[in-house]
Scaffold this active site. Sequence first.
Site, short mmCIF file in Angstrom:
data_model
loop_
_atom_site.label_atom_id
_atom_site.label_comp_id
_atom_site.label_asym_id
_atom_site.label_seq_id
_atom_site.Cartn_x
_atom_site.Cartn_y
_atom_site.Cartn_z
N LYS A 1 -11.89 -1.68 6.74
CA LYS A 1 -11.04 -2.57 7.51
C LYS A 1 -11.53 -2.65 8.95
O LYS A 1 -11.81 -3.70 9.46
CB LYS A 1 -9.58 -2.10 7.47
N ASP B 1 -1.46 6.68 6.26
CA ASP B 1 -2.57 5.80 5.89
C ASP B 1 -2.81 4.87 7.07
O ASP B 1 -1.97 4.02 7.39
CB ASP B 1 -2.17 5.01 4.63
N TRP C 1 0.83 -1.21 0.00
CA TRP C 1 0.00 0.00 0.00
C TRP C 1 0.86 1.26 0.00
O TRP C 1 0.53 2.24 -0.68
CB TRP C 1 -0.98 0.00 1.17
#
Length: 363
Positions: free
Chosen positions: A195, A171, A101
Amino acid sequence: MSRVYNFSAGPAVLPEEVLREAQEEMLDYRGCGQSVMEMSHRSKVFDDLINETEADLRELMQVPDNYRILFMQGGASLQFAMIPMNLMKHGVADYIITGQWAKKAWQEAQKYGTANAVASSADRTFSYIPDCSDLPIDERADYVYICENNTIYGTKYKKLPNTKGKLLVSDVSSCFLSEPVNVSDYGILYGGVQKNIGPAGMVISIIREDLITDDVMPFTPTMMKFKTHADANSMYNTPNCYCIYMCGKVFKWIKSLGGLSAMKARNEEKAKILYDFLDESRLFHGTVVKEDRSLMNVPFVTGDKELDAVFVKAAEEAGFVNLKGHRTVGGMRASIYNAMPVEGVQKLVAFMKEFEREHAGLE
Ligand SMILES: *Cc1c(COP(=O)(O)O)cnc(C)c1O
């Protein structure tokens, strides 16, 4: 009704209480005779809902007054572009590469300016967090970017990097609301909600007010300017109304359990059960250096790919689903987000012990 224990990395398990409440309100939200899914986002009912949701999040995270909270669409991935478009005033940013990511965000930023990789853990398959105490931060850098919890590899920063005075952008998709954070340490912290918070389809970004300006890259689409969303209280266009509603319910659920400190204690308890077992197991072992282990995503292997597959299948049949590791790394991964009950982890470990008794000799 029989619910499984869902260890998916995302979209992921939601608190059962929250799902039940949503079920009860499905046809009639607070006596207004309609579902939240059906109502106008310009209605008073929805306006109250979004404001209450924001207020609850502000309280949970103790978000200072000089930070805005934006609910936006496009997932965390769209932020990979929005962040450079809105923040790269000098055309330079520094990225720390701790997994897929972070790498994707870094690659996206390269389209808009100079994105330096100032540290990386790619040399050992992202199984650790690099030392970030004295990085070669570019003097011109507009921000330093991290992915704080690495969903795929199961690592987490236990200490934020020394950005040498530069803005920190993080993030937090897979560790959002898993423990208390000091919002003032960040310029922006943001995450996709699927998530650890709600259903898929939304990102929540907490942004220091002075970073929300008209001074963005000239080609920035209206919808990709933070200011567009901030000026319209996250309702420039139709927001993801139902997702905002569900997130609001999860915020209230967390508050009812005692807030983020309580969440942290609960998450530590769950992670310890699994890590303690992995540390003593003759069959299974974790893949991450101990000091950088995530509380949320726990990857592990048997060392034998075929046996891994046998385990994943047997686990699924026993009601422990989505344990297969990310397609790029293999093995197993148990995501044990806020909504996973302690009992789910205890039962998983009991199942793993049983599997070990049956298979350890065959390794
Ligand atoms: C899942 C995930 C993403 C991608 O989220 P999307 O909402 O699918 O774009 C980005 N960063 C992290 C850390 C993630 O776990």
